[in-house]
Every structure is written in C-alpha cells, then in structure tokens.
Design a protein around this motif. Structure first.
Motif, short mmCIF file in Angstrom:
data_model
loop_
_atom_site.label_atom_id
_atom_site.label_comp_id
_atom_site.label_asym_id
_atom_site.label_seq_id
_atom_site.Cartn_x
_atom_site.Cartn_y
_atom_site.Cartn_z
N LYS A 113 7.06 18.72 2.51
CA LYS A 113 7.96 17.61 2.19
C LYS A 113 9.43 18.03 2.22
CE LYS A 113 6.28 16.05 -1.75
NZ LYS A 113 5.12 16.88 -2.12
N GLY A 114 9.70 19.26 2.66
CA GLY A 114 11.08 19.69 2.77
C GLY A 114 11.66 20.30 1.51
N ARG A 115 10.81 20.72 0.55
CA ARG A 115 11.29 21.36 -0.67
C ARG A 115 11.23 22.88 -0.50
NH1 ARG A 115 7.23 18.34 -4.73
NH2 ARG A 115 5.85 19.49 -3.31
N PRO A 116 12.28 23.61 -0.87
CA PRO A 116 12.29 25.07 -0.71
C PRO A 116 11.16 25.73 -1.48
CG PRO A 116 14.50 24.25 -1.18
CD PRO A 116 13.57 23.10 -1.39
N GLU A 127 0.92 14.65 2.92
CA GLU A 127 2.12 15.46 3.18
C GLU A 127 2.22 15.86 4.65
OE1 GLU A 127 3.09 19.91 1.91
OE2 GLU A 127 3.12 18.56 0.18
N ARG A 128 1.05 15.98 5.27
CA ARG A 128 1.01 16.42 6.67
C ARG A 128 1.71 15.43 7.60
NH1 ARG A 128 -4.66 18.49 6.91
NH2 ARG A 128 -3.76 19.59 5.14
N ILE A 171 0.86 -1.18 0.00
CA ILE A 171 0.00 0.00 0.00
C ILE A 171 0.90 1.23 0.00
CG2 ILE A 171 -1.76 1.29 1.25
CD1 ILE A 171 -2.79 -1.29 2.39
N VAL A 172 0.67 2.11 -0.97
CA VAL A 172 1.51 3.29 -1.15
C VAL A 172 0.67 4.55 -0.95
CG1 VAL A 172 2.99 4.55 -2.76
CG2 VAL A 172 2.99 2.05 -2.78
N GLN A 173 1.20 5.46 -0.17
CA GLN A 173 0.53 6.74 0.09
C GLN A 173 1.09 7.78 -0.88
OE1 GLN A 173 1.83 8.60 3.77
NE2 GLN A 173 -0.28 9.05 4.28
N ILE A 174 0.22 8.40 -1.67
CA ILE A 174 0.66 9.38 -2.67
C ILE A 174 0.56 10.78 -2.07
CG2 ILE A 174 0.39 10.19 -5.04
CD1 ILE A 174 1.08 7.22 -4.76
N PHE A 175 1.67 11.51 -2.03
CA PHE A 175 1.67 12.83 -1.41
C PHE A 175 0.78 13.82 -2.16
CE2 PHE A 175 6.08 11.45 -0.01
CZ PHE A 175 5.67 11.17 1.28
N GLU A 176 0.81 13.78 -3.47
CA GLU A 176 0.05 14.75 -4.27
C GLU A 176 -1.39 14.31 -4.51
OE1 GLU A 176 2.92 13.45 -5.16
OE2 GLU A 176 4.39 15.07 -5.37
#
Length: 466
Positions: free
Chosen positions: A93-96, A222-223, A53-58
């Motif tokens: 997610k840690g992206r600038p 993402e949370r 099972i994969v959780q998709i951030f977007e």
C-alpha cells in the motif's frame, strides 16, 4: 461534512456492503473502526444507488455487522512522494517497511493516475541496455515501451528481474544519472522478497531503486493497489523530475488471480477461466501508464513479468497482456533444462518497437541486419533439427551440419550468459557476428554486402587460435 456510518449490511470475504450511504465516490478511501478500537482501511469498489461495496485491505476477520463504524474520507488512496522514495522499501500500500521512517512528502498523488491525452504522447525511441544479449540484440527494449516477460513456474524469472535491475542503464551520457528503477513484487514468498532485497543491497543498486513488496500472506485486496502505487511513483519521478524510469512488475499472474478472487466475492459473472470480463481493461489501465510525453524529458518503461499457468501462452493472462503490450520475451522450460540461462527462446519473442530504436544513431548500424540474420538462421536450425530427428544427423548435408553447429553455439554462447555477466551492445553484436561466421558467407542473405565486407569473419571457437 464527513458522515460516520454504524453497522454493516453484509460481509463477504474481504468485502463489506453498506446501504443508505450518500455522496460516496468510486475509489474513495474508507476508514473502518472495529468494536475494540482497531482501525482498518478500505476503498470503495462499487456503488449501486445508496449501496456501496468496500474492499478492506487488512481483511474482514473480527468485523462486527452491528458495531463496526465506517467513515468515508472523501478522497482516493494517495501516495506521498518525493525523491526520497529512491533507496526505500514499501509494502503493497506504499507504506515504508525499511525502518527508515516516513517519507517527507513534496506532494500526495492519487494512485489511479490521471488520464493522458494520446496527442501529448511522444513516440518511443532510444534503447535501454539490459546487458543481456538475447534481449539487447534480438528483442531490444526501447525507452517508453512495455515489454512483458512470459515465464512459467520454476523458471528463473526472479533472477532475470534482479539481473535487469542491476545492469539496466540508459546508453547516453546525461541520462545515466537520471535513471531509476521502480520494482513491484506481488504475491511473492518471504524468501523471494528477501532475495530481491538482499540482491539489490549487495550489488549497490538499491539507491536507485524504489521497491514495493506485497507478500503471499498479505491481504489479497492489497495486491490490487501495489502496481498502482509503483506506477504513481514512476510517473512522479519521470514527469516531475525528468527521470528515465524502468518499472518491473512481478508477478502479474498473482495480480490477476487477486482480481478474479475479488470479482467472485462481488458475485460478478465470470469470463474465460473464471477471470472477470473487465480483465483486459484493468490490465490496460496499468500497462498504458508507460510512455513518454512531448513536453517532458522523462520516460516510463515497463517490464511486466507473468508466470503462464501450465506454460500455456494462450491462457487469458498472457493472451490479454500480448494484445496490450508491444511484444514479449518468452522463457523456455526446455532451454532451462539444458542449463541455459537466461532460457529465452528467441523465435516467439519479439519487440515491436525494436526497429525504431536500433541502428545508426541508436545502437550500431549493423544491428538490424545482424538481428534479422540471427533470427533467420536459428529458424532454419529448427527445420534442420526436425529433419535430423527423421534421418539422423549423420545423413545431413554439410551445410545442414553447419546450421546444427550454429544452433548449439547460439544457445550456449549468445543466449546463455552468466547471472552477473553484463554485456554491452557492442559486445553482443560482435558475438553475433562471431557465430554467423560458422555459416558460409553466401548463406547470410539478410545482410548487405558492405556490412559483410566490414564485419564477417570465419568463426573461431573460444580458446582456439586457429
């Protein structure tokens, strides 16, 4: 060798389910390629045999069950880190997201952290001065501690968080320049995020702050990783660069609700209020990343902020948080309605490590006694208020009237302060002594006679020469 899988077994909310997978690890990052070439990122949150099972951030909008391509990268989500993270703003997610370009990374670190041997931990000592009297004087924040703020919807916890970031500092010389703040906001509205960003920039503290923003309209998935990215950054600064790091996480209620939503999508059996049964261990995996190590100079101190649904302190989120952390600072709607800021209600608030980081050599020798006496006096005020509600204030004894006077002054002068008012610990303790001067000396039975001889003086109302 990486294997790319084509097609999905099932799509459920923000989750996708694949079968026939091999050599897949828990928390592994997955690259998803849609039919028209768009790429998304996910992480493995459950493995059962050859089913993942994969959780998709977007999110999963637009995914095709037959043409979606899935590539397992073989590594967990990693945060690129260097000291350049200070003064920067990142997404969940840690992206600038501040337009200043990518971080020139010294190393990439797994956001899930590494287990710490409890034997290597150092007992928290020394205090962090927040400039807020109700915290510094009565629920002192100790370096390496986790001290949550229990708030409610509509209460000024955001303003309190900003004030702490602007004013917090290490009390001793060398640590001042080695102090940093990691600020993570989860599920906040755009105007609140702008308030945080603007407040830090205008006050000039942004250069010592690494800020992570997960907005209310960002994906729920993402949370879950936002506080982990923030804590990984804090661990890097503390244990690689020997910095003293204060981590502020707001709002942990949004985090727990995201956890509940994902658990429901997985079809797990719910526990109290619909939250998953592992909520306690999940919160512990975040809170227990605070602390100090014997072989390192740095430290991580946490202030998680959560809003109690319906102001219910027995709700699972504050309840479980209270079990894991070392105290709490509770905000009161009643004080807020009276115009008191910050509306900290001191009686249910406590810091379990306070006794080990105050007093001679840490703050001031009279600090423990003053704190105990203020607590005792304010507790007696509540008893007098209950009596006055029955017989009326005019029928109270002279000493009870003095306690009523003390209670009003305590809330208006000690607890309440300006949103930009920064009180040092000496000023806080001197103010406490001033208010104790309202009461007769013989009522101050929690303070040693020699301290009374040195500090006790009859109360003088502000602006009065008498």
């Amino acid at each position: 060798m990486s294997i790319q899988y084509v097609g999905l077994k099932e799509i459920k909310g923000s989750l996708i389910i694949l079968e026939g997978v091999t050599d897949v690890a828990f928390e592994e990052i997955v690259e998803i390629t849609l039919e028209h070439g768009e790429k998304r990122v996910g992480r493995v949150i459950q493995i059962t045999g050859d089913v993942a099972i994969v959780q998709i951030f977007e999110g999963t909008v637009g995914l095709s069950g037959s043409n979606t391509k899935t590539l397992f990268t073989g590594h967990p989500l990693e945060m690129p880190l260097s000291k350049e993270v200070l003064g920067r703003t990142f997404d969940g997610k840690g992206r600038p997201i501040d337009g200043l370009g990518e971080i020139l990374a010294e190393k990439k670190i797994d956001i899930n952290g590494s287990p710490l041997n409890p034997v290597t931990r150092k007992y928290p000592r020394n205090f962090i001065q927040t400039g807020i009297s109700a915290i510094d004087g009565l629920t002192t924040l100790i370096r390496g501690q986790k001290l949550p703020v229990f708030s409610g919807n509509g209460l000024p916890h955001d303003q309190l968080a900003v004030q702490i970031v602007q004013q917090a500092k290490i009390a001793e010389g060398k640590g001042i320049e080695n102090f940093a703040v990691v600020f993570a906001a989860m599920g906040v509205k755009n105007d609140v995020a702008d308030y945080f960003r603007r407040s830090f920039e205008e006050s000039g503290v942004i250069q010592k702050v690494a800020m992570f923003l997960n907005l209310a309209n960002d994906p729920v998935a993402e949370r879950i990783v936002t506080p982990r990215c923030a804590l990984t950054t804090a661990e890097y600064l503390a244990f690689e660069h020997n910095m003293h790091v204060l981590v502020i996480l707001t709002d942990m209620t949004s985090y727990c609700e995201a956890l509940r939503e994902i658990s429901s999508s997985k079809g797990e059996i719910p526990s109290r209020k619909g939250f998953p049964g592992y909520t306690y261990s999940d919160l512990a995996s975040l809170y227990e990343r605070a602390g100090m190590l014997k072989d390192r100079e740095g430290s991580i101190t946490q202030i998680p902020i959560l809003t109690m649904p319906n102001d219910d302190i027995t709700h699972p989120i504050p309840d479980l948080t209270g079990y894991i952390t070392e105290g709490q600072v509770v905000l009161s709607r009643e004080l807020h309605q009276k115009g008191v800021y910050p509306p900290i209600i001191v009686l249910p608030s406590l810091s379990r490590l306070m006794k080990d980081g105050i007093g001679k050599g840490y703050t001031r020798e009279d600090h423990p006694s003053v704190a105990n006496q203020l607590f005792a006096a304010y507790a007696h005020v509540q008893e007098v208020k209950a009596l006055a509600s029955v017989i009326g204030e005019d029928e109270l004894s002279d000493i009870d009237k003095k306690y009523m006077t003390f209670g009003h002054a305590f809330e208006k002068e000690f607890v309440s302060q300006g949103r930009n008012e920064n009180r040092d610990i000496d000023g806080t303790l001197d103010l406490g002594w001033s208010l104790l001067g309202i009461l007769p000396r013989e009522e101050l039975d929690r303070i040693a006679p020699e301290l009374l001889d040195e500090y006790y003086k009859p109360y003088k109302k502000k602006g009065s020469d008498a």
